[in-house]
Scaffold this motif. Structure first.
Motif, PDB file in Angstrom:
ATOM      1  N   CYS A  57       1.186  -1.415  -0.245  1.00  0.00           N
ATOM      2  CA  CYS A  57      -0.075   0.006  -0.084  1.00  0.00           C
ATOM      3  C   CYS A  57       0.542   1.099   0.012  1.00  0.00           C
ATOM      4  O   CYS A  57       1.688   1.573   0.632  1.00  0.00           O
ATOM      5  CB  CYS A  57      -0.686   0.461   1.361  1.00  0.00           C
ATOM      6  N   GLY A  58       0.095   2.394  -0.790  1.00  0.00           N
ATOM      7  CA  GLY A  58       1.258   3.477  -0.549  1.00  0.00           C
ATOM      8  C   GLY A  58       2.499   3.434  -1.052  1.00  0.00           C
ATOM      9  O   GLY A  58       1.931   2.626  -2.548  1.00  0.00           O
ATOM     10  N   THR A  59       3.742   4.479  -0.567  1.00  0.00           N
ATOM     11  CA  THR A  59       4.215   4.996  -0.673  1.00  0.00           C
ATOM     12  C   THR A  59       5.392   3.312  -1.492  1.00  0.00           C
ATOM     13  O   THR A  59       5.684   3.430  -2.254  1.00  0.00           O
ATOM     14  CB  THR A  59       5.087   4.779   0.268  1.00  0.00           C
ATOM     15  N   ALA A  60       4.835   2.248  -0.148  1.00  0.00           N
ATOM     16  CA  ALA A  60       5.555   0.388  -0.578  1.00  0.00           C
ATOM     17  C   ALA A  60       5.355  -0.103  -1.893  1.00  0.00           C
ATOM     18  O   ALA A  60       6.293  -0.368  -2.568  1.00  0.00           O
ATOM     19  CB  ALA A  60       5.129  -0.178   0.648  1.00  0.00           C
ATOM     20  N   LEU A 103       5.496  -6.161   0.084  1.00  0.00           N
ATOM     21  CA  LEU A 103       6.389  -5.120   0.786  1.00  0.00           C
ATOM     22  C   LEU A 103       5.702  -4.397   1.437  1.00  0.00           C
ATOM     23  O   LEU A 103       4.651  -3.470   1.766  1.00  0.00           O
ATOM     24  CB  LEU A 103       6.623  -3.582  -0.777  1.00  0.00           C
ATOM     25  N   SER A 104       6.012  -4.113   2.930  1.00  0.00           N
ATOM     26  CA  SER A 104       5.594  -3.301   4.135  1.00  0.00           C
ATOM     27  C   SER A 104       7.049  -2.749   5.505  1.00  0.00           C
ATOM     28  O   SER A 104       7.769  -3.766   5.669  1.00  0.00           O
ATOM     29  CB  SER A 104       5.039  -4.086   5.177  1.00  0.00           C
ATOM     30  N   GLN A 105       6.887  -0.728   5.111  1.00  0.00           N
ATOM     31  CA  GLN A 105       8.057  -0.353   6.171  1.00  0.00           C
ATOM     32  C   GLN A 105       7.694  -1.389   7.703  1.00  0.00           C
ATOM     33  O   GLN A 105       8.283  -2.149   8.441  1.00  0.00           O
ATOM     34  CB  GLN A 105       7.717   0.962   5.646  1.00  0.00           C
ATOM     35  N   VAL A 155       5.705  10.149   9.617  1.00  0.00           N
ATOM     36  CA  VAL A 155       4.286   9.458   8.511  1.00  0.00           C
ATOM     37  C   VAL A 155       4.831   8.877   6.896  1.00  0.00           C
ATOM     38  O   VAL A 155       4.886   7.835   6.602  1.00  0.00           O
ATOM     39  CB  VAL A 155       3.268   9.823   8.337  1.00  0.00           C
ATOM     40  N   GLU A 245       0.701  14.101   0.801  1.00  0.00           N
ATOM     41  CA  GLU A 245       0.812  13.613   2.092  1.00  0.00           C
ATOM     42  C   GLU A 245       1.718  14.637   2.902  1.00  0.00           C
ATOM     43  O   GLU A 245       0.766  14.851   3.997  1.00  0.00           O
ATOM     44  CB  GLU A 245       1.750  13.079   2.336  1.00  0.00           C
ATOM     45  N   ALA A 363      -1.727   8.507   9.388  1.00  0.00           N
ATOM     46  CA  ALA A 363      -0.787   7.233  10.352  1.00  0.00           C
ATOM     47  C   ALA A 363       0.005   6.692  10.114  1.00  0.00           C
ATOM     48  O   ALA A 363       0.113   6.267   8.612  1.00  0.00           O
ATOM     49  CB  ALA A 363      -2.529   6.648  11.515  1.00  0.00           C
TER      50      ALA A 363
HETATM   51  C1  BG6 Z   1       0.711   4.308   4.911  1.00  0.00           C
HETATM   52  C2  BG6 Z   1       1.740   5.547   5.470  1.00  0.00           C
HETATM   53  O1  BG6 Z   1      -0.282   4.622   5.729  1.00  0.00           O
HETATM   54  O2  BG6 Z   1       0.921   3.674   4.394  1.00  0.00           O
HETATM   55  C3  BG6 Z   1       2.966   5.399   4.138  1.00  0.00           C
HETATM   56  O3  BG6 Z   1       1.360   6.761   5.668  1.00  0.00           O
HETATM   57  C4  BG6 Z   1       3.395   4.041   3.496  1.00  0.00           C
HETATM   58  O4  BG6 Z   1       3.209   6.108   4.747  1.00  0.00           O
HETATM   59  C5  BG6 Z   1       1.621   2.798   3.957  1.00  0.00           C
HETATM   60  O5  BG6 Z   1       3.745   3.739   2.250  1.00  0.00           O
HETATM   61  C6  BG6 Z   1       2.345   1.551   3.209  1.00  0.00           C
HETATM   62  O6  BG6 Z   1       2.771   1.283   5.266  1.00  0.00           O
HETATM   63  P1  BG6 Z   1       3.846   0.208   5.643  1.00  0.00           P
HETATM   64  O7  BG6 Z   1       4.129   0.133   6.487  1.00  0.00           O
HETATM   65  O8  BG6 Z   1       3.245  -1.221   4.780  1.00  0.00           O
HETATM   66  O9  BG6 Z   1       4.966   0.144   4.606  1.00  0.00           O
END
Ligand code: BG6
Length: 369
Positions: A57-60, A103-105, A155, A245, A363
């Motif tokens: 999701c998102g940046t990942a 992929l997930s931070q 974030v 963002e 978040a």
């Molecule tokens: C979002 C964050 O909610 O989740 C983003 O604000 C992030 O920065 C995204 O890329 C995915 O999160 P994660 O922890 O799965 O990489």
């Protein structure tokens, strides 16, 4: 703990050379051979995989889109990238021959977790590329390849993005090595290019005064567009996401080739457009195609901010501003070209007085579906 920076985001942007360096560390032996023993996954399984699905999701997810270009090019395995929440609820076709890469931070994103659970129920094997040791996604995956970006506090993700691309590239090269898609010296060449990236990223950061000043001065801009092709396309999407963002500005990323199919209608005098330009030394026609895209929007009055390889003379006539990045193969350029976009967004948000690290309504990790 912000190490003298105004925000964690700014610090984390500066952490990026070590995030990439540390993610490469210990994964090459003395001879430059790739060793991912930590994966602890049956090699015969990786040899038999006939499809890769990257879920995030998102940046990942944008890191996944970047990685797709490299993985398909190197491994010749059909690769899809899908937002976890879309994947989960559309009855996707996955089976024992599907390799899912999550992929997930944080390793705690519920959408991604639910998606990998679903994939494993269908028999797929899951490799997690995560930044947080022992978090839920790695625990529920078949194998793990950690990113070593260090804790990310802001974030809006920055260093995790670069580390995710790095790790996904290592995985792609590993698969190519295992499956015999590339010669050892070809793999070695990419690996040494990768090892040169931390220093090049540092060069981009050290030369960021102009882009920073632009971010500060453009605070009253209402809309910014981002264009890119090939790996530059997800970079454009990421540049736009950063601006939404943290600077709360309407921003959109487009595939540059799509311009004439719609978005060019948005171009009016003064419209700010970032363009990510691939290496002019690339073998295909990519570079000249992007240069003509810049020409088209410039002719319609756009203010063009062009991210290009140093010494790229072709872009100068159509660029209001040129932001140079060190030379690198196009596939690796996202590790450089993303950085000025992060710095721009950060400077703009700061100039507008926003809380860069804690943007409204967001978040760091979304642990609900
Ligand atoms: C979002 C964050 O909610 O989740 C983003 O604000 C992030 O920065 C995204 O890329 C995915 O999160 P994660 O922890 O799965 O990489």
């Amino acid at each position: 703990e912000k190490g003298g920076f105004n925000s964690f985001m700014e610090k984390e942007i500066h952490d990026q050379p070590s995030a990439v360096h540390d993610t490469l560390l210990g994964r090459l032996d003395e001879t430059g051979h790739l060793t991912l023993d930590e994966l602890r996954i049956d090699e015969s399984l990786l040899r038999s995989v006939d499809k890769i699905v990257v879920i995030a999701c998102g940046t990942a997810a944008y890191a996944g889109h970047v990685a797709r270009y490299a993985i398909e090019h190197w491994c010749r395995i059909p690769t899809e990238v899908e937002l976890a929440h879309e994947f989960r609820y559309r009855d996707p076709i996955v089976n024992e021959k599907t390799l899912v890469v999550a992929l997930s931070q944080s390793g705690e994103t519920m959408d991604t977790l639910m998606a990998i659970r679903h994939a494993r129920e269908q028999g797929a094997k899951v490799i997690a590329i995560c930044n947080t040791n022992g978090s839920s996604i790695p625990r529920e995956s078949d194998a793990n390849l950690y990113t070593h970006a260090g804790p990310e506090i802001a974030v809006a993700s920055t260093k995790a993005f670069l580390a995710q691309i790095t790790a996904a590239y290592l995985l792609g090269l590993y698969l190519a090595q295992l499956r015999g898609n590339m010669f050892a010296d070809e793999i070695g060449e990419v690996l040494s290019e990768l090892q040169a990236m931390p220093e090049k990223i540092q060069t981009v950061i050290d030369g960021a005064d102009e882009i920073k000043a632009m971010g500060t001065e453009m605070g009253d801009t209402e809309s910014v567009l981002f264009l890119g092709r090939h790996v530059g396309f997800p970079v454009a999407l990421e540049g736009a996401l950063k601006l939404k963002e943290i600077a709360y500005i309407h921003a959109e990323g487009f595939a540059a080739g799509e311009l004439k199919h719609g978005p060019i209608a948005l171009i009016e005098p003064g419209q700010k457009v970032f363009v990510v330009v691939p290496s002019p030394r690339g073998r295909n026609a990519l570079h000249s195609k992007v240069v003509s895209n810049i020409q088209e929007i410039r002719a319609r009055g756009a203010e063009t901010i062009v991210i290009a390889e140093e010494g790229d003379e072709a872009v100068a006539p159509y660029a209001n501003h040129v932001i140079s990045v060190p030379a690198s193969p196009t596939l690796l350029q996202p590790l450089l070209a993303t950085v000025p976009l992060q710095i721009f967004a950060c400077a703009m948000a700061e100039a507008k007085g926003y809380d860069v690290d804690q943007p409204r309504n967001l978040a760091k990790s979304v642990t609900v579906e």
